[in-house]
Scaffold this motif. Structure first.
Motif, mmCIF file in Angstrom:
data_model
loop_
_atom_site.group_PDB
_atom_site.id
_atom_site.type_symbol
_atom_site.label_atom_id
_atom_site.label_comp_id
_atom_site.label_asym_id
_atom_site.label_seq_id
_atom_site.Cartn_x
_atom_site.Cartn_y
_atom_site.Cartn_z
ATOM 1 N N UNK A 97 0.836 -1.209 0.000
ATOM 2 C CA UNK A 97 0.000 0.000 0.000
ATOM 3 C C UNK A 97 0.869 1.256 0.000
ATOM 4 N N UNK A 98 1.926 1.248 0.789
ATOM 5 C CA UNK A 98 2.823 2.408 0.808
ATOM 6 C C UNK A 98 3.504 2.594 -0.539
ATOM 7 N N UNK A 99 3.914 1.479 -1.159
ATOM 8 C CA UNK A 99 4.545 1.576 -2.476
ATOM 9 C C UNK A 99 3.583 2.097 -3.534
ATOM 10 N N UNK A 100 2.325 1.649 -3.504
ATOM 11 C CA UNK A 100 1.346 2.133 -4.470
ATOM 12 C C UNK A 100 1.022 3.607 -4.253
ATOM 13 N N UNK A 101 1.052 4.046 -3.005
ATOM 14 C CA UNK A 101 0.827 5.468 -2.738
ATOM 15 C C UNK A 101 1.967 6.315 -3.305
ATOM 16 N N UNK A 102 3.191 5.791 -3.274
ATOM 17 C CA UNK A 102 4.311 6.497 -3.904
ATOM 18 C C UNK A 102 4.104 6.560 -5.417
ATOM 19 N N UNK A 103 3.632 5.447 -6.005
ATOM 20 C CA UNK A 103 3.348 5.438 -7.440
ATOM 21 C C UNK A 103 2.246 6.436 -7.782
ATOM 22 N N UNK A 104 1.234 6.492 -6.936
ATOM 23 C CA UNK A 104 0.125 7.424 -7.148
ATOM 24 C C UNK A 104 0.633 8.866 -7.124
ATOM 25 N N UNK A 105 1.589 9.130 -6.238
ATOM 26 C CA UNK A 105 2.130 10.491 -6.128
ATOM 27 C C UNK A 105 2.874 10.902 -7.389
ATOM 28 N N UNK A 106 3.466 9.932 -8.105
ATOM 29 C CA UNK A 106 4.196 10.253 -9.331
ATOM 30 C C UNK A 106 3.256 10.729 -10.439
ATOM 31 N N UNK A 107 1.969 10.384 -10.335
ATOM 32 C CA UNK A 107 0.989 10.833 -11.323
ATOM 33 C C UNK A 107 0.132 11.987 -10.809
ATOM 34 N N UNK A 163 8.183 5.765 -22.203
ATOM 35 C CA UNK A 163 8.512 6.967 -22.960
ATOM 36 C C UNK A 163 7.219 7.615 -23.436
ATOM 37 N N UNK A 164 7.246 8.920 -23.539
ATOM 38 C CA UNK A 164 6.150 9.638 -24.170
ATOM 39 C C UNK A 164 6.437 9.679 -25.667
ATOM 40 N N UNK A 210 10.268 10.836 -26.150
ATOM 41 C CA UNK A 210 10.840 11.676 -25.095
ATOM 42 C C UNK A 210 10.826 10.892 -23.789
ATOM 43 N N UNK A 211 11.984 10.731 -23.189
ATOM 44 C CA UNK A 211 12.085 9.993 -21.927
ATOM 45 C C UNK A 211 11.436 10.791 -20.803
ATOM 46 N N UNK A 212 10.566 10.112 -20.053
ATOM 47 C CA UNK A 212 9.878 10.743 -18.933
ATOM 48 C C UNK A 212 10.397 10.105 -17.645
ATOM 49 N N UNK A 213 11.231 10.809 -16.866
ATOM 50 C CA UNK A 213 11.810 10.202 -15.652
ATOM 51 C C UNK A 213 10.761 9.704 -14.666
ATOM 52 N N UNK A 214 9.655 10.412 -14.528
ATOM 53 C CA UNK A 214 8.623 9.997 -13.581
ATOM 54 C C UNK A 214 7.989 8.678 -14.016
ATOM 55 N N UNK A 215 7.732 8.531 -15.316
ATOM 56 C CA UNK A 215 7.140 7.287 -15.807
ATOM 57 C C UNK A 215 8.125 6.129 -15.711
ATOM 58 N N UNK A 216 9.398 6.389 -15.929
ATOM 59 C CA UNK A 216 10.399 5.333 -15.787
ATOM 60 C C UNK A 216 10.497 4.876 -14.338
ATOM 61 N N UNK A 217 10.473 5.813 -13.406
ATOM 62 C CA UNK A 217 10.476 5.467 -11.989
ATOM 63 C C UNK A 217 9.209 4.710 -11.619
ATOM 64 N N UNK A 218 8.083 5.125 -12.175
ATOM 65 C CA UNK A 218 6.807 4.475 -11.902
ATOM 66 C C UNK A 218 6.823 3.026 -12.380
ATOM 67 N N UNK A 219 7.397 2.781 -13.552
ATOM 68 C CA UNK A 219 7.488 1.413 -14.068
ATOM 69 C C UNK A 219 8.347 0.538 -13.172
ATOM 70 N N UNK A 220 9.489 1.074 -12.739
ATOM 71 C CA UNK A 220 10.377 0.301 -11.871
ATOM 72 C C UNK A 220 9.696 -0.047 -10.547
ATOM 73 N N UNK A 221 8.980 0.922 -9.969
ATOM 74 C CA UNK A 221 8.300 0.676 -8.686
ATOM 75 C C UNK A 221 7.189 -0.362 -8.848
#
Length: 332
Positions: free
Chosen positions: A41-51, A208-209, A295-306
């Motif tokens: 749940x904590x990890x998903x909340x971090x993912x939610x924050x990225x969006x 990537x966007x 275009x590389x999107x750092x937030x989306x790349x981090x979101x995928x890894x999480x």
């Protein structure tokens, strides 16, 4: 090699002892999984924050390599492209600069769907934690297994959205961005004059966007004699791409977009101003020129890894629970 139990126990008593041992093991595992659920749940909340739609957002560069066919920047806030300026030097259209209308941002459907999936997953975990926090029972273990299965499906769909389609996405014919998203509006096909138009299609692929720009021309547009002559003698060449010489049905009208402050799913077809209550109008077109910009999107790349890491954690928890419950189908 054999295992003997001493002193010997009657088969009926042995079965009772085995059932009691399995129940204690299941109760222990359900209690141990509480920490795993909290971590998920904590990890998903971090993912939610990225969006989350938080200013100033992510400013991304759009540029074609080794040339300046496309050059500019766009800004993504949450699931929307709120501003951007892009310079175009396409071969089949006059050089121009397009600007995204800040009063009518572009909604990215994959991210909007992903936002909904993350919300659903967090709600699912909240419900699961509240139900399994009481002393474990056989019913709570079965409930937990079903909830984890639903959560696994949601995470798989989320990761698939960020990976995007493996081949060319055909949805551009009905989901290209509306001309009203730009200042000035993009050129659109006008049947009486048989003019060309520009399709602006944004999607997500491998975190990537991806921007696809397509110059469209009606399939029944007449070819001028000078063009035929230039192609015949070799002074002009057709632009080669994977969609050349194919006819597509392109939707040019649909219901207008309306979005509240909370990000909603955009309609499926491009929009023209003044088309309220009109049915989608499809015409056959050729793609004369196609440009792909990533275009590389750092937030989306981090979101995928999480999300991938959370998926591995969830898969391990499901296998452990399945092994104790005797559900061998989930152990593979």
């Amino acid at each position: 090699m054999s295992v003997e139990i001493w002193p010997r126990i009657e088969p009926e008593q042995l079965k009772v002892a085995v059932d009691a041992s399995e129940k204690r093991e299941l109760d222990w595992l359900v209690q141990e999984l509480q920490e795993t659920l909290h971590n998920l749940k904590e990890g998903l909340e971090h993912c939610y924050a990225l969006l989350a739609p938080i200013d100033p957002g992510c400013t991304l560069v759009l540029s074609t390599p080794r040339n300046e066919i496309v050059k500019g920047t766009i800004t993504r806030i949450g699931t929307r492209i709120v501003k951007g300026t892009i310079h175009l030097r396409l071969r089949t259209l006059p050089h121009q600069t397009i600007t995204i209308n800040p009063d009518n941002p572009i909604h990215l459907q994959p991210l909007t769907t992903l936002h909904s999936l993350l919300t659903h997953s967090i709600d699912l975990l909240t419900l699961t934690l509240s139900y399994t926090s009481s002393p474990p029972t056989t019913e709570s273990a079965s409930f937990l297994s079903a909830q984890l299965r639903l959560l696994s499906q949601s995470l798989s769909e989320s990761i698939s959205l960020l990976k995007g389609p493996t081949s060319t996405d055909p949805s551009w014919t009905s989901r290209s961005s509306s001309p009203s998203h730009f200042l000035p509006p993009l050129p659109q096909i006008s049947l009486p004059q048989q003019t060309q138009s520009l399709s602006f299609f944004l999607t997500i692929q491998e975190s990537y966007l991806i921007l696809y720009l397509r110059t469209l021309e009606p399939a029944n547009a007449p070819v001028h004699f000078s063009t035929k002559l230039a192609l015949a003698i070799g002074t002009a060449r057709r632009l080669e791409h994977d969609e050349a010489d194919r006819v597509f049905g392109y939707n040019t009208t649909s219901a207008p977009q309306h979005h509240s402050s909370s990000e909603e799913l955009p309609p499926l077809a491009p929009v023209l101003s003044g088309t309220r209550n009109k049915q989608p109008k499809e015409i056959e077109v050729y793609v004369r020129e196609k440009v792909r910009v990533e275009s590389a999107d750092p937030a989306l790349m981090s979101l995928t890894a999480k999300l991938t890491a959370l998926g591995h954690t969830l898969a391990l928890a499901r296998r452990n629970l399945a092994a104790v419950m005797g559900d061998h189908d989930l152990e593979d």
